[in-house]
Design a protein around this motif. Sequence first.
Motif, PDB file in Angstrom:
ATOM      1  N   PHE A   1      -1.538   5.578  -5.298  1.00 27.72           N
ATOM      2  CA  PHE A   1      -0.441   5.182  -6.184  1.00 27.72           C
ATOM      3  C   PHE A   1      -0.355   3.660  -6.319  1.00 27.72           C
ATOM      4  CE2 PHE A   1       1.082   9.486  -5.149  1.00 27.72           C
ATOM      5  CZ  PHE A   1       1.385   9.936  -6.425  1.00 27.72           C
ATOM      6  N   GLU A   2      -0.529   2.938  -5.200  1.00 29.14           N
ATOM      7  CA  GLU A   2      -0.417   1.481  -5.240  1.00 29.14           C
ATOM      8  C   GLU A   2      -1.489   0.856  -6.118  1.00 29.14           C
ATOM      9  OE1 GLU A   2      -0.478  -2.338  -2.148  1.00 29.14           O
ATOM     10  OE2 GLU A   2      -1.127  -0.336  -1.505  1.00 29.14           O
ATOM     11  N   LEU A   3      -2.743   1.236  -5.902  1.00 28.20           N
ATOM     12  CA  LEU A   3      -3.834   0.647  -6.678  1.00 28.20           C
ATOM     13  C   LEU A   3      -3.752   1.019  -8.150  1.00 28.20           C
ATOM     14  CD1 LEU A   3      -6.777   1.116  -4.157  1.00 28.20           C
ATOM     15  CD2 LEU A   3      -5.904  -1.053  -5.015  1.00 28.20           C
TER      16      LEU A   3
ATOM     17  N   HIS B   1     -14.358   5.212  -1.284  1.00 24.77           N
ATOM     18  CA  HIS B   1     -13.682   5.276  -2.581  1.00 24.77           C
ATOM     19  C   HIS B   1     -12.790   4.054  -2.788  1.00 24.77           C
ATOM     20  CE1 HIS B   1     -11.228   6.682  -5.906  1.00 24.77           C
ATOM     21  NE2 HIS B   1     -10.148   6.580  -5.144  1.00 24.77           N
ATOM     22  N   PHE B   2     -11.997   3.709  -1.788  1.00 28.99           N
ATOM     23  CA  PHE B   2     -11.103   2.562  -1.927  1.00 28.99           C
ATOM     24  C   PHE B   2     -11.880   1.242  -1.954  1.00 28.99           C
ATOM     25  CE2 PHE B   2      -7.452   5.190  -0.156  1.00 28.99           C
ATOM     26  CZ  PHE B   2      -6.897   5.369  -1.409  1.00 28.99           C
TER      27      PHE B   2
ATOM     28  N   LEU C   1      -4.479   7.693   1.892  1.00 30.03           N
ATOM     29  CA  LEU C   1      -5.051   8.100   0.600  1.00 30.03           C
ATOM     30  C   LEU C   1      -3.962   8.203  -0.469  1.00 30.03           C
ATOM     31  CD1 LEU C   1      -7.266   9.265  -1.252  1.00 30.03           C
ATOM     32  CD2 LEU C   1      -6.740  11.504  -0.267  1.00 30.03           C
ATOM     33  N   ILE C   2      -2.870   8.890  -0.145  1.00 28.02           N
ATOM     34  CA  ILE C   2      -1.804   9.086  -1.133  1.00 28.02           C
ATOM     35  C   ILE C   2      -1.140   7.758  -1.471  1.00 28.02           C
ATOM     36  CG2 ILE C   2       0.405  10.219  -1.541  1.00 28.02           C
ATOM     37  CD1 ILE C   2      -0.581  12.494   0.268  1.00 28.02           C
TER      38      ILE C   2
ATOM     39  N   LEU D   1      -3.889  12.929   9.794  1.00 27.53           N
ATOM     40  CA  LEU D   1      -2.659  12.767   9.017  1.00 27.53           C
ATOM     41  C   LEU D   1      -2.528  11.340   8.481  1.00 27.53           C
ATOM     42  CD1 LEU D   1       0.062  13.910   8.065  1.00 27.53           C
ATOM     43  CD2 LEU D   1       1.023  13.240  10.275  1.00 27.53           C
ATOM     44  N   VAL D   2      -2.890  10.353   9.302  1.00 24.96           N
ATOM     45  CA  VAL D   2      -2.858   8.960   8.847  1.00 24.96           C
ATOM     46  C   VAL D   2      -3.829   8.746   7.687  1.00 24.96           C
ATOM     47  CG1 VAL D   2      -3.396   6.594   9.543  1.00 24.96           C
ATOM     48  CG2 VAL D   2      -2.064   8.058  11.055  1.00 24.96           C
TER      49      VAL D   2
END
Length: 300
Positions: free
Chosen positions: A111-113, A260-261, A106-107, A100-101
Amino acid sequence: MMRRLLPAALALSLLMSVAVAQQDQAPSPAPAVSSSPAEAPPEAAAPAVAAPVTGTSEADAARPLKPQLAVPHELSPWSMFLSADILVKIVMGALAFASLVTWTILIAKTFELSFIRRKLAASLKKIGNAKSLAEAKLALGERSGVLTALLDAAAHEEQLSAGIARDNSIKERAASRCAEISRAEARRIRFGMGMLATIGSTSPFVGLFGTVWGIMNSFIGISKAQTTNLAVVAPGIAEALLATAIGLAAAIPAVIIYNHFARVTKTYLELVARASGAAARLLSRDLDRAQASGLGRAAE
């Protein structure tokens, strides 16, 4: 007198014959069941069923049946979770929370990036034609961000170093300030990625621990039941392997999302480096302009 007795005798004999006929027609009572097997009629005795010959002795047949392990009616993940050991349940719950974390990070970071990359790219486009730090700050207006912080740091260093003849020293001090801001922005944007790395690297081992503990308990139950029936053994092992499956389900997405990040963050930090270079160029123009203005006044 014989003539008087003859009709009475005939009537009596007729009555006796009717009574005998009625007695013959009445159902005969059931024979009494004797407690002794010898007195029971042959047809009433239950036929003896011959036991199949299996090669076991009468002593083995007289032994009590061995207890069987309870086999769940449904081997779904939820039923296996409910029937698992308490420690295995804790491991599964921790892995589910870690998953869940992972999806929450991810979500949130997507949005932030996406937002800060668009914002920084637009800010760099606005100051592309600026000739000085003041003009660049005026073009940005009230917009806040890493580019605004870099421009403020360069302008502040220029003010603090006023009256110093060596422009190279001012540039070095301004570059040091911009480097600190860039490193702070890199630390901020990488927040949460350490958690992804931890989840991706440790979740399989945590799941393996739950599996080992569950299989150990299954073997203990098998030894107590004294049976190796596959229908009895399989559910316990399946419950134990469920912990490893949940661990892999938590680790694989965490590793993919981390990679990915890492790529997206690298792209954003390149934009930050461009912003730092833009602030340094504007500061250099201001210093050269001031130097040229000073030389012009000295020539006059």
